[in-house]
Structure formats: C-alpha cells, structure tokens
Scaffold this active site. Structure first.
Site, mmCIF file in Angstrom:
data_model
loop_
_atom_site.group_PDB
_atom_site.id
_atom_site.type_symbol
_atom_site.label_atom_id
_atom_site.label_comp_id
_atom_site.label_asym_id
_atom_site.label_seq_id
_atom_site.Cartn_x
_atom_site.Cartn_y
_atom_site.Cartn_z
ATOM 1 N N CYS A 1 0.842 -1.197 0.000
ATOM 2 C CA CYS A 1 0.000 0.000 0.000
ATOM 3 C C CYS A 1 0.882 1.255 0.000
ATOM 4 C CB CYS A 1 -0.873 -0.001 1.246
ATOM 5 S SG CYS A 1 -1.865 -1.476 1.388
ATOM 6 N N ARG B 1 3.604 1.560 -7.482
ATOM 7 C CA ARG B 1 3.715 0.444 -6.538
ATOM 8 C C ARG B 1 2.631 -0.603 -6.758
ATOM 9 N NH1 ARG B 1 6.087 2.359 -1.359
ATOM 10 N NH2 ARG B 1 4.634 1.074 -0.208
ATOM 11 N N GLU C 1 15.482 -22.011 -13.983
ATOM 12 C CA GLU C 1 15.105 -20.628 -13.619
ATOM 13 C C GLU C 1 16.258 -19.672 -13.897
ATOM 14 O OE1 GLU C 1 12.560 -19.089 -13.218
ATOM 15 O OE2 GLU C 1 13.155 -17.236 -12.220
ATOM 16 N N HIS D 1 24.256 -37.194 -22.333
ATOM 17 C CA HIS D 1 23.265 -37.623 -23.345
ATOM 18 C C HIS D 1 23.105 -36.562 -24.419
ATOM 19 C CE1 HIS D 1 22.250 -41.006 -20.763
ATOM 20 N NE2 HIS D 1 22.361 -40.143 -19.760
ATOM 21 N N LYS E 1 4.444 -8.490 -18.638
ATOM 22 C CA LYS E 1 4.515 -8.928 -17.239
ATOM 23 C C LYS E 1 3.498 -10.030 -16.984
ATOM 24 C CE LYS E 1 5.813 -9.206 -13.041
ATOM 25 N NZ LYS E 1 7.049 -9.977 -12.801
ATOM 26 N N LYS F 1 16.055 -16.477 -16.480
ATOM 27 C CA LYS F 1 16.397 -15.096 -16.084
ATOM 28 C C LYS F 1 17.388 -14.513 -17.088
ATOM 29 C CE LYS F 1 13.817 -14.086 -13.740
ATOM 30 N NZ LYS F 1 12.832 -15.128 -13.752
ATOM 31 N N TRP G 1 -3.124 -2.076 -1.740
ATOM 32 C CA TRP G 1 -2.797 -3.312 -2.448
ATOM 33 C C TRP G 1 -3.426 -4.401 -1.578
ATOM 34 C CZ3 TRP G 1 -0.500 -5.205 -6.827
ATOM 35 C CH2 TRP G 1 -0.034 -6.507 -6.808
ATOM 36 N N GLU H 1 15.775 -13.939 -20.652
ATOM 37 C CA GLU H 1 14.704 -12.944 -20.849
ATOM 38 C C GLU H 1 15.177 -11.508 -20.651
ATOM 39 O OE1 GLU H 1 11.319 -13.167 -18.236
ATOM 40 O OE2 GLU H 1 12.490 -14.034 -16.630
ATOM 41 N N ASN I 1 -0.179 0.519 6.125
ATOM 42 C CA ASN I 1 0.523 -0.361 5.187
ATOM 43 C C ASN I 1 1.139 -1.452 6.049
ATOM 44 O OD1 ASN I 1 1.753 -1.530 3.036
ATOM 45 N ND2 ASN I 1 3.405 -0.042 2.849
ATOM 46 N N GLY I 2 0.864 -2.718 5.729
ATOM 47 C CA GLY I 2 1.423 -3.822 6.525
ATOM 48 C C GLY I 2 0.390 -4.907 6.717
HETATM 49 C C1 AGP Z 1 9.375 -14.903 -15.386
HETATM 50 O O1 AGP Z 1 10.523 -14.119 -15.150
HETATM 51 C C2 AGP Z 1 8.552 -14.429 -16.530
HETATM 52 N N1 AGP Z 1 8.162 -13.093 -16.363
HETATM 53 C C3 AGP Z 1 7.411 -15.387 -16.881
HETATM 54 O O2 AGP Z 1 7.963 -16.660 -17.126
HETATM 55 C C4 AGP Z 1 6.313 -15.566 -15.791
HETATM 56 O O3 AGP Z 1 6.828 -16.274 -14.718
HETATM 57 C C5 AGP Z 1 5.157 -16.373 -16.430
HETATM 58 O O4 AGP Z 1 4.628 -15.606 -17.502
HETATM 59 C C6 AGP Z 1 4.040 -16.704 -15.429
HETATM 60 O O5 AGP Z 1 3.449 -15.523 -14.994
HETATM 61 P P1 AGP Z 1 2.444 -15.627 -13.740
HETATM 62 O O6 AGP Z 1 3.280 -16.082 -12.570
HETATM 63 O O7 AGP Z 1 1.906 -14.243 -13.556
HETATM 64 O O8 AGP Z 1 1.381 -16.633 -14.063
#
Ligand code: AGP
Length: 611
Positions: free
Chosen positions: A2, A27, A484, A507, A606, A488, A74, A491, A100-101
């Site tokens: 928040c 935010r 993962e 393999h 996002k 990172k 939020w 992307e 906020n909290g």
């Molecule tokens: C992760 O860094 C990416 N932004 C992407 O893989 C993300 O995790 C994926 O699109 C899932 O999004 P969500 O967690 O909002 O479902």
C-alpha cells in the site's frame, strides 16, 4: 504494498494528497482514498480503481482542509472495494487511519472489539486500528498515548497515519517492519510510504525507525522511541530525481525487487509458523483435515518461473509427503489428456493470477470436480477468485517483467503447504517440522548475506557478459533452479541459455562444451553433490568454463570452477531459496553490461493474459 501520504500545513491538503498518491501508483494498487479534516468532521472519500477515479470523485467538491491522509491499497485482506479502501474510521468517524502492513492478530482483536459493541464495515485487518484507538481513548485522553497503547496490542507489521477530530492539524505516525518517512517543509510537514510521494514538496526527510511514533504538526515534528522517550532524528537530504525515487535509488525495479526478497519472504511467513509448537497456520486455505488425509495425488500447473517453483514443489511433496505429484506447463497440460480424479488436489501458481494458459488448465480441473488451490500474488485476481483456496504471496507488486521476489515467495508458499499437509497427514514428525521451520525463518537473513556480495557477482557477470551461449546445470530440487537461472538470463540479456539436468550432460549437451560457453553449475551440499562435482569435472576436462553456485568455504569446487558464487549452508530442501539469488544477480548484471532494457525486455509482457 500500500501507499501512504499525509499532509499538515498552511495549504489545502487535497491536491497534495492526490498528487502524492499519483506518485505512488507505480507500486501497484486496486483502490484509493483520502480523509481531510473538515470544520466539524472528517471528509472521507474512497473508491475502487485508480487515483484518477478518486480525483474525479472529489473534483466537484470544495474541500479546503489543511490536514489530511491519502492511501492506495494493495489488497491483502478483503477484496478490492470501496468499503475495504482506506482510510478507515472508528465507530463515530472521529478517528481516521491509513495503514501499510499486515496485522496477524486482527481476527482476535476484532472479536474483542465487537464484544464491546464496535461496528465494523470492512473485511480488512486495518479497520481494527481506529476502533482499538477509540477503545483506548475511553481511559487515555492523550491521542499519542492511546495510539501507543493500541499498537502494543497489535502483532504484525505497520506503517500508520492517524488523525483525530480532537486534535485538528495533527498527524500521528507509527512504524514497525514497514517503511514510513516524514517530510519537513516550511510551516508544513508530510508523511509518506516512500520518497516519490513528497519529493515535489521537500527533499528533507526523517526516516522513522521500527517501534518509533511521531507527532506531526504544521510547525513541529516530535519523534518518540518504543518507551515514549523523545528521540533526536537525523535529517536526510534526498538527491534523487523523481524516477530514481520510484526505484528507491535502485537502477531498475528488478534490482530493487531482488533486494526486497528478505522482506517479501518475512511478510509471506508472517504469522504462519510456530516452531515452538511445530504448527503451521494455513487453516484459511480451505482444505479440511478429512480432505487432506484423503488426497491421493497433487497436480501443480503453471507457466515460466511459476512452473519452476512448481517443480521444486514436486520434489518437496513427493519426498516429504510421499504423495505423487505431477507438475506441468499449463500450455501443455490443457492440450493433453491428463488422468485426474476427484480426490486429487489441483494447484496453480501464478504471480499475476491472470495467465491465460494457467487459468484454462484450472478450469479444466474444476470441470472434473477437483479441489483447487492457487499460490498467487494478487488478491482479487482471477486465480484467487476461481480456486477453492489461496496461499497469498506477500511479495508486493512486482514491476520488473523478470520475476524474482514472486518466485522465492512462491517457494515459501510451497514449503508452508508441504509442512501443513505433512503435519496433518502425519508424514512429517513434529521435530522434523520444527527443524525445517527454524531453518526457513533463517532464510531472509541468509539472503541478505548473499545480497551483500552483489558487487563480487557483478564482477563475475562482467567477465561473461559478451558470451553468446550459457548452460545451466543442476540436479534434484536444484534442477528447476538451473532452468530458472537460464530463464532469467535469456529474458533480460537476450543471451541463449539452457537449463539442463546435470545427469543429462553425457546424453548430448556435453557436445556443446568449449571454452566459449560458460557452464553455471549449482553445486551446493546435498545428496547429489558428489554427482554434480563429477559433472563439473567432466565439463572442465573439455575446456568448459565453470561458474559454480557453491556453499561458502567449499574447497572442492574451486579446483574446477573459474568463478564461485557463494551461498550460506542451509537444509538441502531449502537450498533452492538461496541458490537462485546469485543467479538472479548474475543475469541482472550481465544484462546491465549489455545495456539491455532490464525492466521491460523486448517482446515480453509482465502478465501473459492471452494464449
Ligand atoms: C518470469 O521471469 C517471466 N516473467 C514469466 O515466465 C512468468 O513467470 C510467467 O509468464 C508466469 O506468470 P504468472 O506467474 O503471472 O502466471
């Protein structure tokens, strides 16, 4: 998280509050509100949606008060709505609070206050605060003392702005575990959750410390410690420009969010673990004890980073509960013919709660009559609304497209769920649960130790920022961390990177190895450490360049690795929480040296709300 802004001075408060809330919009929030001292009572205006809607709501009114509080919410407890928006008031509308909290013991406090005939209008945890202060004022005439007595009853985290009709022109501020600053002006003073909200008006600020309270008037600011003694506070001069201020001085939101992980994990754990009793508080996820005891199989379905969290969950559930767990990428799950039974538990993981493929998979499972659970970062999202229960990750809004704090809080949610189910099913003995909980509570501090080495990781990143291909290898529950780490890097730096099960090297992938392809090996202590070490030696023998994630003090790995990214020792089961941190930083700094658009990488969104 928040957003709070407060003003008391010689100008009309309304435009200052609205302007401040607009500066806090980045935010993330779902509703907004203001309260301004009027000639007789407070003028309170709140609405679901954007600050612009609130601005429109008040634009036709003449609100001239010179003291007020504003808030962007939020949602953490209670849906986004006008009733749940802040500010909240006591029964008589004479005390106004923005918060906020998270208040952990709000249910018990609400019950006590209701028994004393207090009337509640919202579902929020925050609303107990004005009623608690109202109750304390029955005995304690001084507002500050009443506030101090009220917060002494609260367990949890808070940044508070409080006003009372009995003390016009005064704002009381209080803070515990959630940031709150005081802005100093000429015949005017401010409070705010963070700097952007007041940077237009002042660059001189006081940072409230934990357990401190303050009395803010147009011409004075007094700060008190937890014992009520006056505290002399340092005045800081802010040199940031507005866009730097939104990132609290970090160069990118992604870096800010990497560094927020200790706080995000603490907030997600808050009120959930009781190591003394070996107890996990997850009753509100809607799984009854008889149902939990009958679960025969668990599905975890997600996309991207959330899917990698789900893969770690699979290891935990199968190893610690002895229940078969099937994890799948949502876009694959929905087009195959999964075998599901009504006694199976179906879990989706989604930061946004709006990912189209994940929601489609959820709807498939619901059609088949399965009980569903979401691990999600957005209250009120489709995932939260459409599942039977939810574990909320208190990561706060994640602005950077590359998911970081959402991932580690998703892992925390999976540890909590595994422990909760394990204790109910008798699969995890009390002592084992206590051992794991104690180690989990230590994780935020251990992450801070890794973050302190970010400069060394940046140096390693610089060495490899021109490479064109990376291989990430891991085993067992660090295989998902290899995936993962590779995601990172891909992307945000646009370098081709592949995550691979280390045992798969022979393999095929071993053919790729040469002096131009760094191999990031996750080689921390555990049952597969020796195996991983031999994979590293195989790669080294073929001129591979090894960047190892290893435990501090590991002498073996440095014989084969060109660079070692050190992490503290923790339980093997918890190692993904620590091992991912240097990989997040490595990808961030490589992308930085490559001058990439880190917060908004090309072609990415996002939240992928379309197939
Ligand atoms: C992760 O860094 C990416 N932004 C992407 O893989 C993300 O995790 C994926 O699109 C899932 O999004 P969500 O967690 O909002 O479902």
């Amino acid at each position: 998280m928040c957003g709070i802004v407060g003003y008391t001075g010689n100008k009309a408060a309304l435009p200052i509050l609205i302007g401040g809330l607009k500066k806090l919009e980045y935010r993330g929030y779902d509703s907004a509100g203001i309260a301004i001292g009027g000639p007789s009572a407070f003028i309170l205006r709140r609405c679901k949606g954007k600050v612009s809607a609130l601005d429109k709501l008040v634009s036709s009114e003449k609100i001239n008060g010179k003291t007020g509080l504003g808030h962007t919410r939020w949602a953490t407890h209670g849906q986004p709505s006008e009733e749940n928006a802040h500010p909240h008031t006591d029964c008589r509308g004479r005390i106004v609070v923005v918060h906020n909290g998270i208040i952990e013991n709000y249910i018990a406090l609400r019950k006590k206050l209701k028994a004393k005939k207090h009337k509640f209008r919202s579902e929020t945890d925050t609303e107990i605060i004005p009623h608690l202060i109202e109750e304390k004022l029955k005995k304690e005439k001084n507002l500050l003392k009443a506030v101090r007595k009220a917060i002494a009853d609260i367990r949890g985290s808070y940044a508070l702005g409080i006003m009372s009709s009995d003390e016009p022109g005064t704002i009381i501020a209080a803070r515990k575990d959630t940031p709150l600053i005081i802005g100093l002006g000429k015949n005017e003073n401010f409070i705010a959750s963070d700097i952007p909200a007041i940077l237009k008006h002042t660059r001189d600020i006081i940072l409230l410390d934990d357990m401190e309270t303050a009395v803010i008037k147009p011409d004075s600011v007094a700060v008190f410690d937890s014992a009520g003694r006056t505290v002399k506070k340092k005045i800081s001069r802010i040199r940031w420009n507005p866009s730097m201020a939104e990132r609290e001085g970090y160069r990118h939101f992604m870096l800010k969010e990497i560094f927020e992980q200790p706080r995000a994990i603490q907030d997600t754990l808050r009120g959930k673990l009781n190591p003394a009793k070996g107890y996990i508080h997850l009753e509100d996820i809607g799984l009854t004890v008889p149902y939990v005891k009958k679960i025969r199989k668990i599905f975890i379905v997600a996309c991207g980073t959330a899917y990698h969290a789900g893969m770690v969950g699979k290891f935990l559930i199968e190893k610690m509960l002895g229940i078969p767990c099937e994890t799948d990428i949502a876009s694959e799950f929905r087009y195959r013919s999964p075998v599901m039974n009504k006694s199976d538990l179906f879990i989706i993981i989604s930061q946004s709660g709006e990912t189209a493929d994940t929601l489609a998979a959820l709807r498939m499972a619901k059609k088949r009559g399965l009980k569903t659970l979401s691990i999600c970062n957005v209250i009120g999202s489709s995932a939260a609304r459409e599942t039977n229960g939810m574990i909320f990750t208190h990561a706060g809004p994640e602005i950077g497209v590359a998911s970081t704090k959402a991932f580690t809080t998703q892992l925390i949610a999976l540890y909590l769920l595994t422990l909760y189910l394990g204790r109910i099913r008798g699969a995890i003995p009390r002592q084992e649960a206590v051992r794991i909980m104690t180690a989990i509570l230590n994780i935020p501090q251990q992450i801070r130790l890794i973050l302190r080495k970010s400069k060394a990781i940046a140096k390693t990143a610089r060495k490899y920022s021109k490479k064109r291909d990376f291989l990430y290898i891991g085993r067992n529950l660090n295989y998902p961390i290899a995936l993962e780490g590779a995601l990172k890097l891909k992307e945000i730096s646009y370098i081709h990177a592949e995550g691979y099960a280390a045992g798969e090297m022979k393999h095929g992938p071993i053919a790729l190895i040469d002096k131009d392809m760094p191999i990031v090996a996750i080689a921390t202590a555990g049952g597969v450490y020796e195996k991983l070490l031999s994979n590293v030696q195989e790669a080294r023998a073929r001129n591979g360049i090894i960047i190892a994630v290893a435990n501090t003090g590991d002498k073996n790995i440095s014989k084969s690795a060109s660079d070692v990214l050190c992490v503290p020792v923790t339980l093997e089961e918890l190692s993904p929480l620590l091992n991912v941190i240097p990989l997040q930083l490595l990808s961030y700094y490589i992308a930085l040296y490559r001058r990439c658009d880190i917060d908004q990488p090309r072609n990415l969104a996002k939240s992928v709300v379309v197939e």
